[in-house]
Structure formats: structure tokens, C-alpha cells
Enzyme design. Sequence first.
Site, PDB file in Angstrom:
ATOM      1  N   ASN A  31       0.825  -1.207   0.000  1.00 37.37           N
ATOM      2  CA  ASN A  31       0.000   0.000   0.000  1.00 37.37           C
ATOM      3  C   ASN A  31       0.862   1.262   0.000  1.00 37.37           C
ATOM      4  OD1 ASN A  31      -2.043  -1.811   0.216  1.00 37.37           O
ATOM      5  ND2 ASN A  31      -2.402  -1.492   2.382  1.00 37.37           N
ATOM      6  N   ASP A  59      -0.778   4.157   0.686  1.00 38.10           N
ATOM      7  CA  ASP A  59      -1.667   5.128   1.339  1.00 38.10           C
ATOM      8  C   ASP A  59      -1.064   5.747   2.594  1.00 38.10           C
ATOM      9  OD1 ASP A  59      -1.977   3.117   3.305  1.00 38.10           O
ATOM     10  OD2 ASP A  59      -3.806   2.350   2.397  1.00 38.10           O
ATOM     11  N   HIS A 111       5.676  -0.465  -2.556  1.00 35.46           N
ATOM     12  CA  HIS A 111       5.185   0.392  -3.654  1.00 35.46           C
ATOM     13  C   HIS A 111       5.241   1.866  -3.294  1.00 35.46           C
ATOM     14  CE1 HIS A 111       2.833  -3.307  -5.333  1.00 35.46           C
ATOM     15  NE2 HIS A 111       4.123  -3.362  -5.568  1.00 35.46           N
ATOM     16  N   CYS A 171      20.788  13.555  -3.189  1.00 34.49           N
ATOM     17  CA  CYS A 171      21.451  13.086  -1.960  1.00 34.49           C
ATOM     18  C   CYS A 171      20.658  11.999  -1.235  1.00 34.49           C
ATOM     19  CB  CYS A 171      21.735  14.255  -1.016  1.00 34.49           C
ATOM     20  SG  CYS A 171      20.276  14.865  -0.155  1.00 34.49           S
ATOM     21  N   GLY A 183      -5.392  -9.112   3.122  1.00 33.75           N
ATOM     22  CA  GLY A 183      -6.030  -8.175   2.210  1.00 33.75           C
ATOM     23  C   GLY A 183      -5.294  -7.960   0.908  1.00 33.75           C
TER      24      GLY A 183
HETATM   25 ZN   LIG Z   1      19.354  16.509  -1.412  1.00 37.56          ZN
END
Ligand SMILES: [Zn+2]
Length: 397
Positions: free
Chosen positions: A116, A118, A135, A146, A211
Amino acid sequence: MAHGVSDEYKKEHFDSKIKLEKKLDQLAEWIRSAKHFIVFTGAGVSTSTGIPDFRSGMDTVLSTGPGAWELRDNRAKTPKNAKVLNDMHKAIPSVTHMALVELQRRNIIKCVISQNCDGLHLRSGLNPDCLAELHGNMNLEICSKCGANYLRDYDAATGGLDHLTGRKCDKPECRGLLKDSTINFGENLPRSEKSKAFRHANQADVCLALGSSLSVTPAADVPERVAERNQKLIIGNLQRTCLHKMSSLNIYAFTDTIMEGVMKRLNITIPPWILRRCVRFQIKHEKLNNCYQILIEGRDSDKDLPFSMFKSIIVKTPKSEYLLKKEPFSISIDMNVQDTKNEAKIQLQLNFFEHYNEIPYLLEYPLEDINEEFYLFWNPTTGVWVRKERADENLTQ
Ligand SMILES: [Zn+2]
């Protein structure tokens, strides 16, 4: 990698009460005796918060209605009676999220690996060291130069191919372009999160997948790895998953029902969710110019990261009022033009993004050198801010 799933895999199943009880007894027993317990989560752990998933069929029982891809494939719109949040940031972490937080705090869960983006696992209070977000996270931006991380209390995901957010790294020596951290289909998973996930999959003796249809690879390779190692894979999902034949146990129930049942059996209370905020505040007197430099920063309370959590800040001095609208929230107050007859004080009003109806927080300081960090906890059910000096103080008070 697959977008849609066949009809067979869209059908929702529910275990009978007796069957479910037995399965939960077994799951609780395995968790109790596990040496390295990990949890893999998909969109199904967030549907009860009002965030729709992707694959649920047109006749789903979910209150969020059919999944996003199902609607797309059927050229349909979200049904009017569906309970879908218009802003994912208003989502209150579910029973499942909070059960996982408590199990992680007790060191029972070694790692949560999530598909997820979210941001709910982080927002629920899960230690980021024990989380692999395969993800990405819609609240996280990463400097392309950096590698510095920046958390935002707004959607930083652009959906664009170049991921550029238009913002730059705060570090004066870098100023690299910031990119969102969400992974589009077909893109490689972030290396550090992937290696963390597989490191745990290679150690796990019990893995609970919640889920997820377990059809998106390479993410689904994580629970599959546990099963391939002949360790226990337990799948909790309404639909049959791609790994159902490899698993030790398939539980057909809502993930909140599963976690409620498991926590009861483990005799562990699921804590309520409370929003946590960490504020850094600094006043510095510059004698040469007789001015005070004021800096207010939001920080992530687990990792030492900048966290954009203020929509604006009002600074009041004895003579003036300033509205600061964007980061960095800093201001220089020239004492040569201030009325200092009265004891000089400044007042601050911290304005938040109000996803959870957070009211402004008021502060008052004498004008003198100050450097402090404190924590604010917002309980959306009581509607009050509580200030604490430490992040781990009892949040429910
Ligand atoms: Zn930076």
C-alpha cells in the site's frame, strides 16, 4: 504482473463462524510460537477506512464498492451508496493497522511488508524500521541527488513518469530535485525496501498475508518465498488468492475480523489511534542586529526527518502579526522597531492541514534563546491536543 483477475478470483468467500473460530485458534497458536513472524499487507487492510481497493468485483460486499480497476474495466462509476473518502488523508487507521502496531511494539511482529502507498502504516504509528513499503508512500518525497527523505501531510504522488514533484531538497549544499516515492506499474521496486522485505521473508517461520490478491509480482514473491521455504503462510482475504494452494491456511474473512479475533486470543488490547506530531522550535538572539531568529519545523517522530505538517503559522509579537504560508517557517523579528516596554513575548498559532479536524495549537514564549522539541497528540474522538515531552509517553491520557 497482472491488472485484472479472472471471475473465479473475484468471488468473495466467508468462512462459517465455527470454521473461522478454528482457523483463528490455529493462527493465534502459530503466532504465539513463531520465532520470526512477519505480515504482508495489501489494499484490503485499508478498505474499512474508506479507501477503495483495486480488484474487488462489481458485486462486492465491501462498503467502498468495486475496486478501481474493476470500475475501469466495466466503465462504471463508484456507486452512490459506497463509503469512499474524498481524501485519503482523512482515513483513520483500521483495527488491522492498530493491531499490527501493537504487535510490533511488543516485538511479536518483526516486519510489516506492504503493497500500500496510502501511508496508513506509518500514520498508525508503526516503527519505520519494521516496515517495508514496496510500492512507496504517497506522503514521502526523496531527493534525487542526496537521497534525503521528506514526509508531507499532503499527497506528494505525482503519477508522472519522471516522479518530479517540483520541489527541491532543503539542504543548501544540495538543492537536488525531489521525486515522489510511489511505484508505477512496470517500475522496479525500491532496492532498500525490497531487500528488507526479502531479508525478513528468508528468516520468517510465520507469514500472515492480509487483504491482498497476491497477484502483483514481485511484491507477492515475498509471501511466496516463505511458503517455498516450507514455512507457514497464512492468507486472510475475501477472495481466493494466487497463492492459496501454497498456503498453510486460507482464512476467508474481513482483515479487521481476523485481527480482532487473533488479538483476543493473544489477550492483547488493540490501542485506539492517536495522531502524533513532533514540533521543533527555535528562537535565537542575534546581538549584532538586535533581532530574534525564529524557526518552527515539523519533524517525523520516529525518524529524524522533516515533516511538512503545517498549512500556515501565525507569529504575533507585541507590535506585529505575521502569517507564514510556506516552509521554511522562519522569521526575523527586529527588536529595534518593537515596542519592548512590556515584557517581550511572542505567540504562535500552528495551523495544521485539518485532515482529522485538528484545531490550531497555540504557544507562547518569552523572547529569549530557546531550542526545544516536543510532541503533540491529537485524539480525533475527543478533539483535544495533548502536549508531551517524549514520543513514547502514554498516548491515551
Ligand atoms: Zn538533497
